[in-house]
Structures are given as C-alpha cells and as structure tokens.
Design a protein around this motif. Structure first.
Motif, PDB file in Angstrom:
ATOM      1  N   GLN A  19      28.394 -32.046 -53.099  1.00 16.22           N
ATOM      2  CA  GLN A  19      27.452 -33.022 -53.622  1.00 16.22           C
ATOM      3  C   GLN A  19      27.941 -34.415 -53.265  1.00 16.22           C
ATOM      4  O   GLN A  19      29.094 -34.757 -53.531  1.00 16.22           O
ATOM      5  N   ILE A  20      27.073 -35.207 -52.676  1.00 10.16           N
ATOM      6  CA  ILE A  20      27.411 -36.591 -52.324  1.00 10.16           C
ATOM      7  C   ILE A  20      26.593 -37.501 -53.218  1.00 10.16           C
ATOM      8  O   ILE A  20      25.357 -37.469 -53.181  1.00 10.16           O
ATOM      9  N   ASN A  21      27.288 -38.302 -54.008  1.00 11.12           N
ATOM     10  CA  ASN A  21      26.616 -39.159 -54.985  1.00 11.12           C
ATOM     11  C   ASN A  21      26.314 -40.539 -54.423  1.00 11.12           C
ATOM     12  O   ASN A  21      27.009 -41.025 -53.524  1.00 11.12           O
ATOM     13  N   CYS A  22      25.304 -41.156 -54.986  1.00 10.63           N
ATOM     14  CA  CYS A  22      24.913 -42.503 -54.579  1.00 10.63           C
ATOM     15  C   CYS A  22      24.402 -43.255 -55.796  1.00 10.63           C
ATOM     16  O   CYS A  22      23.506 -42.767 -56.494  1.00 10.63           O
ATOM     17  N   THR A  23      25.002 -44.382 -56.096  1.00 10.69           N
ATOM     18  CA  THR A  23      24.470 -45.259 -57.142  1.00 10.69           C
ATOM     19  C   THR A  23      23.991 -46.531 -56.470  1.00 10.69           C
ATOM     20  O   THR A  23      24.573 -46.986 -55.481  1.00 10.69           O
ATOM     21  N   TYR A  24      22.931 -47.074 -57.010  1.00  8.66           N
ATOM     22  CA  TYR A  24      22.341 -48.237 -56.345  1.00  8.66           C
ATOM     23  C   TYR A  24      21.967 -49.309 -57.349  1.00  8.66           C
ATOM     24  O   TYR A  24      21.771 -49.050 -58.528  1.00  8.66           O
ATOM     25  N   GLN A  25      21.895 -50.525 -56.825  1.00 12.52           N
ATOM     26  CA  GLN A  25      21.373 -51.665 -57.582  1.00 12.52           C
ATOM     27  C   GLN A  25      20.316 -52.315 -56.711  1.00 12.52           C
ATOM     28  O   GLN A  25      20.555 -52.597 -55.532  1.00 12.52           O
ATOM     29  N   THR A  26      19.144 -52.509 -57.286  1.00 13.26           N
ATOM     30  CA  THR A  26      18.070 -53.107 -56.514  1.00 13.26           C
ATOM     31  C   THR A  26      17.144 -53.867 -57.450  1.00 13.26           C
ATOM     32  O   THR A  26      16.980 -53.503 -58.601  1.00 13.26           O
ATOM     33  N   SER A  27      16.530 -54.901 -56.917  1.00 19.62           N
ATOM     34  CA  SER A  27      15.626 -55.702 -57.740  1.00 19.62           C
ATOM     35  C   SER A  27      14.273 -55.039 -57.891  1.00 19.62           C
ATOM     36  O   SER A  27      13.489 -55.424 -58.736  1.00 19.62           O
ATOM     37  N   GLY A  28      13.981 -54.068 -57.098  1.00 24.08           N
ATOM     38  CA  GLY A  28      12.757 -53.295 -57.200  1.00 24.08           C
ATOM     39  C   GLY A  28      13.026 -51.956 -56.552  1.00 24.08           C
ATOM     40  O   GLY A  28      14.034 -51.794 -55.860  1.00 24.08           O
ATOM     41  N   PHE A  29      12.168 -51.004 -56.751  1.00 19.57           N
ATOM     42  CA  PHE A  29      12.484 -49.665 -56.233  1.00 19.57           C
ATOM     43  C   PHE A  29      11.225 -48.937 -55.795  1.00 19.57           C
ATOM     44  O   PHE A  29      10.260 -48.811 -56.561  1.00 19.57           O
ATOM     45  N   TYR A  30      11.250 -48.480 -54.536  1.00 28.28           N
ATOM     46  CA  TYR A  30      10.201 -47.592 -54.059  1.00 28.28           C
ATOM     47  C   TYR A  30      10.720 -46.167 -53.924  1.00 28.28           C
ATOM     48  O   TYR A  30      10.027 -45.212 -54.242  1.00 28.28           O
ATOM     49  N   GLY A  31      11.951 -46.023 -53.410  1.00 25.98           N
ATOM     50  CA  GLY A  31      12.464 -44.678 -53.202  1.00 25.98           C
ATOM     51  C   GLY A  31      13.857 -44.680 -52.623  1.00 25.98           C
ATOM     52  O   GLY A  31      14.381 -45.715 -52.196  1.00 25.98           O
ATOM     53  N   LEU A  32      14.473 -43.508 -52.640  1.00 31.90           N
ATOM     54  CA  LEU A  32      15.826 -43.309 -52.115  1.00 31.90           C
ATOM     55  C   LEU A  32      15.768 -42.271 -51.004  1.00 31.90           C
ATOM     56  O   LEU A  32      15.203 -41.188 -51.199  1.00 31.90           O
ATOM     57  N   LEU A  64      17.089 -37.466 -57.736  1.00 34.00           N
ATOM     58  CA  LEU A  64      16.962 -38.878 -58.114  1.00 34.00           C
ATOM     59  C   LEU A  64      16.786 -39.003 -59.618  1.00 34.00           C
ATOM     60  O   LEU A  64      15.991 -38.259 -60.215  1.00 34.00           O
ATOM     61  N   SER A  65      17.499 -39.960 -60.197  1.00 33.40           N
ATOM     62  CA  SER A  65      17.272 -40.385 -61.573  1.00 33.40           C
ATOM     63  C   SER A  65      17.076 -41.895 -61.541  1.00 33.40           C
ATOM     64  O   SER A  65      18.043 -42.654 -61.380  1.00 33.40           O
ATOM     65  N   ARG A  66      15.851 -42.344 -61.674  1.00 30.28           N
ATOM     66  CA  ARG A  66      15.578 -43.781 -61.605  1.00 30.28           C
ATOM     67  C   ARG A  66      16.150 -44.529 -62.803  1.00 30.28           C
ATOM     68  O   ARG A  66      16.610 -45.672 -62.686  1.00 30.28           O
ATOM     69  N   SER A  67      16.173 -43.892 -63.951  1.00 28.43           N
ATOM     70  CA  SER A  67      16.699 -44.569 -65.147  1.00 28.43           C
ATOM     71  C   SER A  67      18.201 -44.821 -65.016  1.00 28.43           C
ATOM     72  O   SER A  67      18.725 -45.785 -65.579  1.00 28.43           O
ATOM     73  N   ASP A  68      18.887 -43.964 -64.265  1.00 25.31           N
ATOM     74  CA  ASP A  68      20.339 -44.124 -64.068  1.00 25.31           C
ATOM     75  C   ASP A  68      20.671 -44.815 -62.748  1.00 25.31           C
ATOM     76  O   ASP A  68      21.850 -45.012 -62.448  1.00 25.31           O
ATOM     77  N   SER A  69      19.657 -45.157 -61.955  1.00 24.59           N
ATOM     78  CA  SER A  69      19.867 -45.735 -60.616  1.00 24.59           C
ATOM     79  C   SER A  69      20.864 -44.887 -59.841  1.00 24.59           C
ATOM     80  O   SER A  69      21.860 -45.385 -59.283  1.00 24.59           O
ATOM     81  N   TYR A  70      20.570 -43.612 -59.779  1.00 24.09           N
ATOM     82  CA  TYR A  70      21.536 -42.633 -59.251  1.00 24.09           C
ATOM     83  C   TYR A  70      20.804 -41.532 -58.514  1.00 24.09           C
ATOM     84  O   TYR A  70      19.723 -41.107 -58.918  1.00 24.09           O
ATOM     85  N   GLY A  71      21.416 -41.083 -57.447  1.00 25.21           N
ATOM     86  CA  GLY A  71      20.896 -39.938 -56.724  1.00 25.21           C
ATOM     87  C   GLY A  71      22.032 -39.170 -56.091  1.00 25.21           C
ATOM     88  O   GLY A  71      23.182 -39.640 -56.048  1.00 25.21           O
ATOM     89  N   TYR A  72      21.739 -37.975 -55.670  1.00 25.92           N
ATOM     90  CA  TYR A  72      22.754 -37.234 -54.923  1.00 25.92           C
ATOM     91  C   TYR A  72      22.095 -36.355 -53.877  1.00 25.92           C
ATOM     92  O   TYR A  72      20.918 -36.000 -53.966  1.00 25.92           O
ATOM     93  N   LEU A  73      22.894 -36.017 -52.883  1.00 28.49           N
ATOM     94  CA  LEU A  73      22.515 -35.070 -51.842  1.00 28.49           C
ATOM     95  C   LEU A  73      23.380 -33.834 -52.035  1.00 28.49           C
ATOM     96  O   LEU A  73      24.596 -33.944 -52.143  1.00 28.49           O
ATOM     97  N   LEU A  74      22.748 -32.692 -52.096  1.00 33.34           N
ATOM     98  CA  LEU A  74      23.462 -31.434 -52.287  1.00 33.34           C
ATOM     99  C   LEU A  74      23.326 -30.609 -51.019  1.00 33.34           C
ATOM    100  O   LEU A  74      22.217 -30.364 -50.549  1.00 33.34           O
ATOM    101  N   LEU A  75      24.457 -30.224 -50.467  1.00 34.17           N
ATOM    102  CA  LEU A  75      24.455 -29.416 -49.256  1.00 34.17           C
ATOM    103  C   LEU A  75      25.041 -28.038 -49.605  1.00 34.17           C
ATOM    104  O   LEU A  75      26.162 -27.945 -50.089  1.00 34.17           O
ATOM    105  N   GLN A  76      24.281 -27.009 -49.353  1.00 35.76           N
ATOM    106  CA  GLN A  76      24.709 -25.647 -49.688  1.00 35.76           C
ATOM    107  C   GLN A  76      25.042 -24.874 -48.417  1.00 35.76           C
ATOM    108  O   GLN A  76      24.616 -25.242 -47.312  1.00 35.76           O
ATOM    109  N   GLU A  77      25.819 -23.803 -48.606  1.00 36.64           N
ATOM    110  CA  GLU A  77      26.183 -22.919 -47.482  1.00 36.64           C
ATOM    111  C   GLU A  77      26.655 -23.745 -46.292  1.00 36.64           C
ATOM    112  O   GLU A  77      26.125 -23.630 -45.186  1.00 36.64           O
TER     113      GLU A  77
END
Lengths: 111, 112
Positions: A19-32, A64-77
């Motif tokens: 799992q690769i985590n990503c936290t972000y700070q942005t003044s507005g948000f469309y997507g990750l 994606l969790s917009r309330s936490d400004s957090y997302g992750y990428l999960l790579l399996q197998e």
C-alpha cells in the motif's frame, strides 16, 4: 497552493500486497490520480478517484478519503514488473485543469 | 500509432544556446501540458494550454516560451539555456475536466 506527501521508497516481495499512501493539501479538490513510471519511461495513468471509496482495476486499487485528505494505492499479487515509481497527483479546484504531482514512491519488488 | 509524440528524445547543448522541443497529440484532446522532471524525479507543471490558449503558467522563467499553433500541437522554445534547465521535459494531453493525462515519452535535455 497544493502539496502532496508520499513515502520515498517501499520494498516488497513477489506475490505480496503493498500500500502506498498519499496525503495532500489543496485549496480546492476535484480528484486524486495515480501514475506509474518505469525508469526511463513516461508516467502512465493508473486510476482516478473523485469520490470517497475504493476503485478497483485488476490488481491495482485506489482509495480516497476527502475528509482526511488522504488516499492510497494498493497493489496486489506483486510482480517484478511492478518495480517502478508511483506518483499521486491532485487536481485542485482552480477553475481549470491543473494536476500537481507528489514526490513519488519508488517500489522495489524482489523475488 | 503514438498518441502523444515529442521530438527530439535527446538534446545535448551548451549553456547559452537556444533549443526547441515539439509535441503532437492525435487523441483529439483539447488540453496540452508541459511538465519538467528533475534529477530527483519531481514532476512539475510548467504550462497548460486549452484550445490553443495559455491557461496555466507556473512561474516559469520567461526564457521558456510555449507556442500552440493548433490544439494538437504544443511546442516549447528555451532561450539562453542554463545548467539548471537540464531535465526531462514531458508533454501531455487530456480532455478538459478528465483526471487522466497521456504523456509523451519525454525529451531529455542536457546543458553542458
């Protein structure tokens, strides 16, 4: 402005899950978004999350969790060919499209 | 048939010279970009064009001048090259509002 944080390096073995985590700070948000880049190659698109929750595409999933400004990428197998750099990128609500990339996570998959 | 193509793939030049990189996309997208990737692999947006109009200029020195003759082409001209301009320059395109960018293979610029 916008900023993103992700770990600089992750190691794993073939067949494992990572799992690769990503936290972000942005003044507005469309997507990750998530991109994969092999050494010497171009970034290639993996996934895009505009809404909270999990998106699955084959062995790869993105969350994606917009309330936490957090997302992750999960790579399996994991496979050896998954060794690459992975970038999260945020699209802020600036009224036009602007994708800002994180610093990238280098994934090393060993046998 | 390459979706986003940029030329040249490699440039090696002396400080003070001027160089250009060309980019073409055959995806029918209306938005094109230039990104710079430095030696630490940090990808930084430089310019964004939508239907030939400049919409993003990320405080890039005015030695860098993009030009979009039509919505399928976006070129980058760099004057008075400096050592710090050494990087890989990526062209990309997307449909406006989409979260997916399509990147070219990159142009590696080395300034000596």
């Amino acid at each position: 402005g916008q900023s993103l944080e992700q770990p600089s390096e992750v190691t794993a073995v073939e067949g494992a899950i990572v799992q690769i985590n990503c936290t972000y700070q942005t003044s507005g948000f469309y997507g990750l978004s998530w991109y994969q880049q092999h050494d010497g190659g171009a970034p290639t698109f993996l996934s895009y999350n505009a809404l909270d929750g999990l998106e699955e595409t084959g062995r790869f999933s993105s969350f994606l969790s917009r309330s936490d400004s957090y997302g992750y990428l999960l790579l399996q197998e994991l496979q050896m060919k998954d060794s690459a750099s992975y970038f999260c990128a945020v699209m802020g609500n600036t009224g036009f499209q602007k994708l800002v990339f994180g610093t990238g996570t280098r994934l090393l998959v060993s046998p | 048939d390459t979706a986003v193509s940029q030329t040249p793939k490699y440039l090696v030049t002396q400080m003070g010279n001027d160089k250009s990189i060309k980019c073409e996309q055959n995806l029918g997208h209306d938005t094109m970009y230039w990104y710079k990737q430095d030696s630490k692999k940090f990808l930084k947006i430089m310019f964004s064009y939508n239907n030939k109009e400049l919409i993003i200029n990320e405080t890039v020195p005015n030695r860098f001048s993009p030009k979009s003759p039509d919505k399928a082409h976006l070129n980058l001209h760099i004057n008075s090259l400096e050592l710090g301009d050494s990087a890989v320059y990526f062209c990309a395109s997307s449909q406006q509002g989409a979260g997916e960018l399509f990147f070219g293979e990159g142009s590696r610029l080395t300034v000596l």
